[in-house]
Design a protein around this motif. Sequence first.
Motif, PDB file in Angstrom:
ATOM      1  N   SER A   1       0.812  -1.218   0.000  1.00 53.53           N
ATOM      2  CA  SER A   1       0.000   0.000   0.000  1.00 53.53           C
ATOM      3  C   SER A   1       0.846   1.269   0.000  1.00 53.53           C
ATOM      4  N   LYS A   2       2.137   1.166   0.306  1.00 54.13           N
ATOM      5  CA  LYS A   2       3.017   2.333   0.334  1.00 54.13           C
ATOM      6  C   LYS A   2       3.724   2.553  -1.005  1.00 54.13           C
ATOM      7  N   ILE A   3       3.495   1.645  -1.939  1.00 49.76           N
ATOM      8  CA  ILE A   3       4.242   1.698  -3.192  1.00 49.76           C
ATOM      9  C   ILE A   3       3.711   2.768  -4.149  1.00 49.76           C
ATOM     10  N   VAL A   4       2.380   2.963  -4.157  1.00 49.50           N
ATOM     11  CA  VAL A   4       1.783   3.944  -5.067  1.00 49.50           C
ATOM     12  C   VAL A   4       2.368   5.332  -4.803  1.00 49.50           C
ATOM     13  N   GLY A   5       2.942   5.917  -5.819  1.00 50.12           N
ATOM     14  CA  GLY A   5       3.590   7.220  -5.689  1.00 50.12           C
ATOM     15  C   GLY A   5       5.075   7.107  -5.388  1.00 50.12           C
ATOM     16  N   ASN A   6       5.513   5.904  -5.011  1.00 46.89           N
ATOM     17  CA  ASN A   6       6.922   5.685  -4.690  1.00 46.89           C
ATOM     18  C   ASN A   6       7.538   4.615  -5.601  1.00 46.89           C
ATOM     19  N   GLU A   7       6.964   4.451  -6.763  1.00 49.20           N
ATOM     20  CA  GLU A   7       7.439   3.422  -7.687  1.00 49.20           C
ATOM     21  C   GLU A   7       8.916   3.607  -8.053  1.00 49.20           C
ATOM     22  N   GLN A   8       9.338   4.852  -8.187  1.00 49.60           N
ATOM     23  CA  GLN A   8      10.726   5.106  -8.582  1.00 49.60           C
ATOM     24  C   GLN A   8      11.700   4.629  -7.514  1.00 49.60           C
ATOM     25  N   ILE A   9      11.278   4.704  -6.253  1.00 49.65           N
ATOM     26  CA  ILE A   9      12.146   4.234  -5.164  1.00 49.65           C
ATOM     27  C   ILE A   9      12.320   2.724  -5.258  1.00 49.65           C
ATOM     28  N   ILE A  10      11.224   2.023  -5.565  1.00 46.64           N
ATOM     29  CA  ILE A  10      11.300   0.567  -5.730  1.00 46.64           C
ATOM     30  C   ILE A  10      12.273   0.229  -6.857  1.00 46.64           C
ATOM     31  N   LYS A  11      12.172   0.956  -7.953  1.00 50.67           N
ATOM     32  CA  LYS A  11      13.079   0.723  -9.082  1.00 50.67           C
ATOM     33  C   LYS A  11      14.528   0.993  -8.679  1.00 50.67           C
ATOM     34  N   GLN A  12      14.733   2.033  -7.867  1.00 51.99           N
ATOM     35  CA  GLN A  12      16.091   2.374  -7.446  1.00 51.99           C
ATOM     36  C   GLN A  12      16.683   1.300  -6.546  1.00 51.99           C
ATOM     37  N   ILE A  13      15.849   0.706  -5.705  1.00 50.46           N
ATOM     38  CA  ILE A  13      16.317  -0.392  -4.847  1.00 50.46           C
ATOM     39  C   ILE A  13      16.893  -1.510  -5.708  1.00 50.46           C
ATOM     40  N   ILE A  14      16.182  -1.837  -6.779  1.00 49.53           N
ATOM     41  CA  ILE A  14      16.630  -2.896  -7.678  1.00 49.53           C
ATOM     42  C   ILE A  14      17.868  -2.468  -8.457  1.00 49.53           C
ATOM     43  N   VAL A  15      17.873  -1.254  -8.981  1.00 49.21           N
ATOM     44  CA  VAL A  15      19.014  -0.744  -9.745  1.00 49.21           C
ATOM     45  C   VAL A  15      20.289  -0.782  -8.901  1.00 49.21           C
ATOM     46  N   ASP A  16      20.143  -0.490  -7.614  1.00 53.14           N
ATOM     47  CA  ASP A  16      21.301  -0.483  -6.709  1.00 53.14           C
ATOM     48  C   ASP A  16      21.750  -1.885  -6.312  1.00 53.14           C
ATOM     49  N   GLY A  17      21.010  -2.898  -6.754  1.00 48.33           N
ATOM     50  CA  GLY A  17      21.445  -4.268  -6.518  1.00 48.33           C
ATOM     51  C   GLY A  17      20.934  -4.912  -5.254  1.00 48.33           C
ATOM     52  N   HIS A  18      19.924  -4.311  -4.629  1.00 47.55           N
ATOM     53  CA  HIS A  18      19.365  -4.866  -3.397  1.00 47.55           C
ATOM     54  C   HIS A  18      18.251  -5.862  -3.713  1.00 47.55           C
ATOM     55  N   GLN A  19      17.891  -6.653  -2.710  1.00 44.58           N
ATOM     56  CA  GLN A  19      16.769  -7.572  -2.817  1.00 44.58           C
ATOM     57  C   GLN A  19      15.500  -6.894  -2.304  1.00 44.58           C
ATOM     58  N   ILE A  20      14.367  -7.295  -2.884  1.00 45.16           N
ATOM     59  CA  ILE A  20      13.069  -6.803  -2.421  1.00 45.16           C
ATOM     60  C   ILE A  20      12.240  -7.988  -1.946  1.00 45.16           C
ATOM     61  N   GLY A  21      11.592  -7.806  -0.801  1.00 49.76           N
ATOM     62  CA  GLY A  21      10.739  -8.849  -0.264  1.00 49.76           C
ATOM     63  C   GLY A  21       9.330  -8.341  -0.030  1.00 49.76           C
ATOM     64  N   ASN A  22       8.407  -9.265   0.114  1.00 44.82           N
ATOM     65  CA  ASN A  22       6.990  -8.979   0.352  1.00 44.82           C
ATOM     66  C   ASN A  22       6.756  -8.834   1.855  1.00 44.82           C
ATOM     67  N   HIS A  23       6.152  -7.728   2.254  1.00 48.71           N
ATOM     68  CA  HIS A  23       5.837  -7.496   3.673  1.00 48.71           C
ATOM     69  C   HIS A  23       4.332  -7.293   3.857  1.00 48.71           C
ATOM     70  N   SER A  24       3.561  -7.885   2.940  1.00 50.57           N
ATOM     71  CA  SER A  24       2.098  -7.788   2.865  1.00 50.57           C
ATOM     72  C   SER A  24       1.687  -6.487   2.186  1.00 50.57           C
ATOM     73  N   PHE A  25       0.468  -6.423   1.734  1.00 47.48           N
ATOM     74  CA  PHE A  25      -0.029  -5.198   1.102  1.00 47.48           C
ATOM     75  C   PHE A  25      -0.535  -4.209   2.139  1.00 47.48           C
ATOM     76  N   SER A  26      -1.271  -4.698   3.122  1.00 42.50           N
ATOM     77  CA  SER A  26      -1.922  -3.803   4.079  1.00 42.50           C
ATOM     78  C   SER A  26      -1.095  -3.522   5.326  1.00 42.50           C
ATOM     79  N   HIS A  27      -0.363  -4.526   5.805  1.00 41.32           N
ATOM     80  CA  HIS A  27       0.386  -4.440   7.060  1.00 41.32           C
ATOM     81  C   HIS A  27      -0.513  -3.963   8.207  1.00 41.32           C
ATOM     82  N   LYS A  28      -1.732  -4.416   8.211  1.00 43.94           N
ATOM     83  CA  LYS A  28      -2.667  -4.031   9.274  1.00 43.94           C
ATOM     84  C   LYS A  28      -2.329  -4.759  10.574  1.00 43.94           C
ATOM     85  N   ASN A  29      -2.685  -4.120  11.691  1.00 40.71           N
ATOM     86  CA  ASN A  29      -2.467  -4.747  12.997  1.00 40.71           C
ATOM     87  C   ASN A  29      -3.203  -6.070  13.098  1.00 40.71           C
ATOM     88  N   THR A  30      -4.300  -6.181  12.345  1.00 35.81           N
ATOM     89  CA  THR A  30      -5.129  -7.383  12.401  1.00 35.81           C
ATOM     90  C   THR A  30      -4.704  -8.445  11.379  1.00 35.81           C
TER      91      THR A  30
END
Length: 219
Positions: free
Chosen positions: A73-102
Motif C-alpha cells: 500500500s506504500k508503493i503507489v507514488g513511490n514506484e521510482q524508489i522501488i526501481k532504485q532499490i533494484i538498480v542499486d542491486g538490493h533484494q526486495i521482499g513482500n511485507h504484505s499489502f496492508s500491514h494491518k495490525n489485524t
Amino acid sequence: MIILLIIIILGFLFYASYSIKSQIYVRTLCRVRTAENIVYLTFDDAPDAVQTPKVLDVLKQNNIKATFFCIGSKIVGNEQIIKQIIVDGHQIGNHSFSHKNTFPLFSRKKMLADVELCQQTLKNIIGCEPTFFRPPFGVTNPHVAWVVKKTGLKVIGWTIRSYDTNAVNQQKIIDRIVRQLKSGAIILLHDRLNGSETLLQSLIDEIRGKGFSFGELKV
C-alpha cells in the motif's frame, strides 16, 4: 493443575506465534549458516518517500547490499524508489499489502489475497515477483503457514531485532545490536524512521570495527 496446564499451553501458543525464530508453524531463515564474520542487513516497511532514498545513499557509499521488505500500500507514488532499490542491486521482499495490525487474524483467503496483491504490485514495477516474505510483526500461525505453502515464498526472519521503532537514543540501538553480533546474523531495521540514515552509518562503522563484513541474502 488444570489452570497451570492451561497457562503452559497458552504460553506455548503465544511463543509459537510471536517468536518468528520458533519455527513451529513456518520454516524461517533467521540466521545464515556461515563460519565467516558476515552479517546481513534487512529493512522493514519500505518504501518511504523521504527516508528510503537516504538509506539507499548510505548503502551505496559503503558498498553494501541489503534486503527491503516492502508494504504494497506504500508503493503507489513511490514506484521510482522501488526501481532504485533494484538498480542499486538490493533484494526486495513482500511485507504484505496492508500491514494491518489485524493481519495475523485474517482468514486464509483474505491473507492470501493481501500477500498476492503485494506480489502483483511489485511485479508490475520490477518485472518479477519477490521470493522473500516477512510477515507483518514477525507473527506466524497456521494461516501464515498455509499462505506461504500456497505462494511458495521463503520466509525471512531475523537473528537480531534492533527495536529501532521504540528507542530514541541511537547509540543504545547500536549497542544492543553489536552485543548480539554473530556470524550469519540477520539484522532487522526500519528505513522509514527519522534519522535512519545516520543510525545506519554509525551502525556500519561499529560493525566493521568489530571485524564483521556485510553479505547479501540470496534468492
